[in-house]
Design a protein around this motif. Structure first.
Motif, PDB file in Angstrom:
ATOM      1  N   SER B 349      -6.859 -27.255 -21.061  1.00 45.88           N
ATOM      2  CA  SER B 349      -5.852 -27.885 -20.205  1.00 45.88           C
ATOM      3  C   SER B 349      -6.246 -27.795 -18.737  1.00 45.88           C
ATOM      4  CB  SER B 349      -4.498 -27.216 -20.424  1.00 45.88           C
ATOM      5  OG  SER B 349      -4.103 -27.383 -21.764  1.00 45.88           O
ATOM      6  N   TYR B 350      -6.788 -26.636 -18.329  1.00 41.28           N
ATOM      7  CA  TYR B 350      -7.254 -26.508 -16.944  1.00 41.28           C
ATOM      8  C   TYR B 350      -8.349 -27.525 -16.655  1.00 41.28           C
ATOM      9  CZ  TYR B 350      -4.757 -22.240 -15.631  1.00 41.28           C
ATOM     10  OH  TYR B 350      -3.798 -21.346 -15.301  1.00 41.28           O
ATOM     11  N   GLN B 352      -8.919 -30.416 -18.162  1.00 39.35           N
ATOM     12  CA  GLN B 352      -8.375 -31.782 -18.112  1.00 39.35           C
ATOM     13  C   GLN B 352      -7.603 -32.006 -16.812  1.00 39.35           C
ATOM     14  OE1 GLN B 352      -6.201 -31.237 -21.648  1.00 39.35           O
ATOM     15  NE2 GLN B 352      -7.931 -31.669 -23.012  1.00 39.35           N
ATOM     16  N   ALA B 353      -6.851 -30.982 -16.418  1.00 36.86           N
ATOM     17  CA  ALA B 353      -6.093 -31.103 -15.167  1.00 36.86           C
ATOM     18  C   ALA B 353      -7.060 -31.254 -13.996  1.00 36.86           C
ATOM     19  CB  ALA B 353      -5.213 -29.869 -14.983  1.00 36.86           C
ATOM     20  N   LYS B 355     -10.015 -32.594 -13.971  1.00 37.68           N
ATOM     21  CA  LYS B 355     -10.547 -33.950 -13.964  1.00 37.68           C
ATOM     22  C   LYS B 355      -9.558 -34.897 -13.272  1.00 37.68           C
ATOM     23  CE  LYS B 355     -11.111 -35.704 -17.963  1.00 37.68           C
ATOM     24  NZ  LYS B 355     -11.324 -35.617 -19.409  1.00 37.68           N
ATOM     25  N   ARG B 356      -8.300 -34.758 -13.633  1.00 36.26           N
ATOM     26  CA  ARG B 356      -7.273 -35.627 -13.048  1.00 36.26           C
ATOM     27  C   ARG B 356      -7.095 -35.356 -11.556  1.00 36.26           C
ATOM     28  NH1 ARG B 356      -3.848 -38.066 -16.777  1.00 36.26           N
ATOM     29  NH2 ARG B 356      -4.763 -37.845 -18.838  1.00 36.26           N
ATOM     30  N   LEU B 357      -7.155 -34.086 -11.174  1.00 36.90           N
ATOM     31  CA  LEU B 357      -7.009 -33.745  -9.757  1.00 36.90           C
ATOM     32  C   LEU B 357      -8.180 -34.311  -8.963  1.00 36.90           C
ATOM     33  CD1 LEU B 357      -5.758 -30.058 -10.130  1.00 36.90           C
ATOM     34  CD2 LEU B 357      -4.437 -32.011  -9.302  1.00 36.90           C
TER      35      LEU B 357
END
Lengths: 216, 551
Positions: B349-350, B352-353, B355-357
């Motif tokens: 989750s970190y 993926q987050a 990547k989005r950030l």
């Protein structure tokens, strides 16, 4: 009229790292997230009036996720639930979905799966809330009918023509037509079939939908 | 190419070959020197009447060397036998008979060495079987044939001596020499000097010096017969003590020394056995020495057998602890998988987050997320490390360890299980607990067994509680596991620790039985009882390290 509140995502997982990471992931999509470590905390904090959805771990320290789902329903919280699990527990997934869970994700999950799931859940919640508001309006309109208008409505739902209704109520056909006009106006119905749909959605007439012998 | 490598091998093997020839030459020389020396000594005990030595250790020397170093020593042995015969009986024995006796000795020794090797004799006298083998093969093959040849040689040379009269004299002399000298040679030359029991050089020295003193006093000829005779038995307790406490080499040397001094004294007409004439006296002394040697060899073998049985038992116990540990891991694997899946989910989750950030250019948040990801990965690695530490376990060496360090890996391992069963374990440790000397793998297994039993007992209770307390009580540390479950059924209490005495579905019933054995192997004891306030209590003790107990 107050502005609609921003939807709230409730995340429940006993692992602090998972809570922090998943919260961060959801916040990158600008969801409003609050995280809880156990079932007790979320039961105390959840607000049924605010739109939102729940992301629940299947196993929590104080009760399992399915029990929590039932307790939430009992508390009047109708928000959609997405389960997350680290156990690959298929029987539990089946039970959860049977009991109305929207989705079941196995950890570690894909961000897209979670985010789409949360988005669907919030949309479903919004729709449910909108539907509920509309229903409340229809019920209100139904309640505003006079007893005579109710009699005419029920006869119409039975499929009787105006002439028969007039004879049954011992009034003129013209009077029936006037009642019928008021009725349509009060209920906001555009046609006879629209009126029937609206009325049959209400609690009083829902049972008339039950399949029975067709009127000849 | 191939010729080069061949020549290389040949040239490199040459020094080895010459070294092995040197070794053979050295051993041959040693054999000849020793054979000659003991032969010389044997002829001290030749009664005038027959000229037959009453102790003949030379065959024993030959047997020991050929058994240890192989048949390549046979030529040296032949030389030694012929030389000794020529030296001491040269005038009396015809050359043809000398050759016959030499050949017969070689055959006897060869057969004896072959027999010992064939039947797997151990020069360490590890089993009773080794003692029987040594006596039977030494007595029948080596001494039997050598004595037959000697008696024949003498009977042919001397009219006064009949084969039938002298055969058994020759045989007993040969066997006596063999049992005195061969065990010492076999043990010193053929086995490592191993110290198995405490006592050290002090005990070895004390035993050797008391035995030499006693024997010299007894056979020095200064004591009256009435005292010297009973005192001659004083060697028995000394040799028995050595057999039970000292390395095998010390014991075989003691019997050799006792025999050499007693025989020499008696041969020179001194000591309690010298009163009745050399022939009779040496024979009675021989009987005493034969008993002494048999006693020592039997005790050595019995002690060895007991030691290896104990070692096997220890090893089995350890294997059981390891098997228990693996089976525990198997039973806990679902929980452990979950324990690993949680950090993995957080890490994913970190990532993926992050990547989005990155896509959104939110750099400060990205940096923080990556920091969290890094820290989480290390925490996950720590979980794996704990699991592996428990699964592999250190080798079962006893080591001083603080009780808290014993508990930690166990609690780490059981934490997921506790969480799953919604059970809390309360710890109560005394301040300043002394260290205990244990094999951690084994005691950890005991703790796992007791804690898992307790968890099963309290699972599903609303106020489920397990208490794990460690206290010091005089010279022991008491470790107590109590629960508030239903307690142990009364009818189960008497045979609770018997193997296979289970009342749990799916349980083998070995956990408590193994736990008790493990605790007892550490010098502690494990007991169980029902508490008056309800629930079961298991208590085991571990002795505090001796050094620590004094402080």
């Amino acid at each position: 009229m107050p502005a609609p509140k921003r939807p709230q995502v409730y995340l429940v997982d006993d692992d602090a790292d998972v809570r922090a990471a998943v919260s961060l992931l959801l916040k990158t999509e600008d969801f409003r997230v609050s995280a809880f470590a156990d079932a007790g905390a979320v039961l105390a904090a959840v607000d049924a009036a605010t739109p939102g959805c729940l992301v629940l771990d299947v196993r929590l320290p104080d009760m399992d996720g399915l029990t929590l789902q039932r307790r939430l329903r009992a508390q009047g919280v109708e928000m959609p639930v997405i389960f997350i699990t680290g156990h690959g527990d298929i029987p539990m997934a089946v039970r959860a979905v049977n009991e109305g869970a929207l989705d079941f994700l196995e950890k570690p999950f894909h961000d897209v799966a979670l985010i789409d799931g949360v988005r669907d859940a919030l949309a479903q919640d919004a729709q449910r809330r909108a539907g509920a508001a509309e229903m409340a309006q229809v019920e209100e309109r139904l309640a505003s009918l006079t007893p005579r208008e109710r009699q005419v409505l029920e006869a119409l739902l039975d499929g009787q023509p105006n002439k028969l209704i007039a004879r049954a109520l011992n009034v003129s056909v013209r009077t029936v037509e006037i009642h019928r006009g008021h009725l349509m106006q009060k209920m906001g119905a555009k046609s006879a079939s629209h009126l029937a749909r609206l009325a049959l959605a209400c609690a009083d007439y829902r049972d008339r939908l039950a399949p029975g012998p067709l009127p000849v | 190419m191939s010729s080069t490598s061949t020549s290389l091998i040949r040239s490199s093997s040459r020094p080895e070959a010459s070294a092995s020839w040197l070794r053979l030459a050295g051993r041959s020389a040693m054999l000849i020197a020793l054979y000659y020396a003991v032969g010389l000594w044997g002829y001290v005990f030749t009664p005038d009447a027959y000229g037959i030595p009453l102790v003949w250790p030379a065959t024993g020397v030959g047997l020991a060397f050929v058994y240890l170093y192989g048949y390549r020593l046979l030529p040296a042995l032949g030389l030694a036998v012929a030389f000794v015969l020529w030296q001491f009986t040269g005038s009396m024995m015809a050359p043809i008979e000398t050759v016959g006796v030499t050949l017969a000795t070689l055959v006897g020794v060869t057969l004896g060495a072959h027999g010992l090797r064939r039947f797997g004799f151990s020069a360490r006298f590890e089993r009773l079987r080794d003692v029987w083998l040594f006596l039977a093969i030494g007595g029948l093959a080596a001494s039997g044939i050598a004595a037959t040849a000697g008696a024949w040689g003498m009977a042919v040379s001397m009219d006064a001596v009949s084969f039938r009269d002298t055969w058994w004299l020759c045989w007993s002399a040969d066997l006596m020499g063999l049992v005195l000298v061969a065990p010492a040679l076999l043990s010193w030359l053929g086995t490592r000097f191993e110290r198995t029991i405490d006592g050290g050089w002090a005990m070895d020295t004390a035993l050797v010096s008391s035995l030499v003193t006693v024997t010299v006093v007894v056979y020095g000829g200064h004591l009256p017969m009435g005292i010297a005779m009973p005192l001659s038995y004083a060697v028995f307790p000394l040799v028995m003590l050595a057999a039970l406490r000292c390395p095998v080499q010390i014991t075989t040397s003691l019997t050799l020394a006792a025999g050499a001094i007693a025989l020499s004294g008696t041969g020179w007409g001194l000591g309690p056995f010298a009163e009745v004439g050399l022939h009779t006296s040496l024979l009675s002394l021989n009987v005493q020495l034969a008993l002494l040697v048999s006693t020592s060899l039997l005790l050595i073998a019995l002690r060895r057998e007991r030691e290896s049985a104990e070692a096997r038992a220890r090893q089995h116990l350890d294997e059981l602890a390891r098997a228990g540990r693996l089976s525990t891991l198997g039973q806990l694997s679902a929980g452990l998988a979950h324990e690993l899946n949680q950090p993995l989910c957080a890490l994913a989750s970190y990532a993926q987050a992050s990547k989005r950030l990155l896509d959104r250019g939110r750099m400060n948040e990205l940096r923080e997320a990556l920091g969290q990801l890094d820290a989480g990965a290390h925490r996950a690695a720590e979980t794996v490390r704990q699991m592996r530490a428990f699964a592999a376990g250190q080798p079962s060496v006893y080591q001083p360890i603080a009780p808290a360090d014993l508990l930690r890996p166990v609690l780490d391992l059981l934490r997921p299980e506790m969480r799953r069963r919604h059970v809390k374990v309360e710890l109560a440790l005394d301040d300043a607990l002394p260290t205990v000397t244990v094999a951690p793998v084994q005691i950890e297994q005991v703790l796992v067994n007791l804690l898992r039993n307790a968890m099963e007992a309290v699972e599903g209770r609303s106020n489920a509680r397990i208490e794990l307390s460690v206290r010091r009580q005089d010279v022991e540390v008491q470790i107590r596991v109590t629960d508030n479950g239903p307690g142990i059924p009364r009818e189960r209490l008497p045979n609770l620790f018997d193997p296979f005495a289970t009342w749990k579905i799916g349980g083998l019933g070995l956990g408590l039985s193994i736990s008790r054995s493990l605790v007892e192997a550490h010098g502690g004891h494990l007991t169980a009882r029902n508490r008056e306030s309800g629930g079961a209590e298991f208590l085991f003790t571990l002795p505090v390290e001796a050094r620590d107990a004094r402080t």
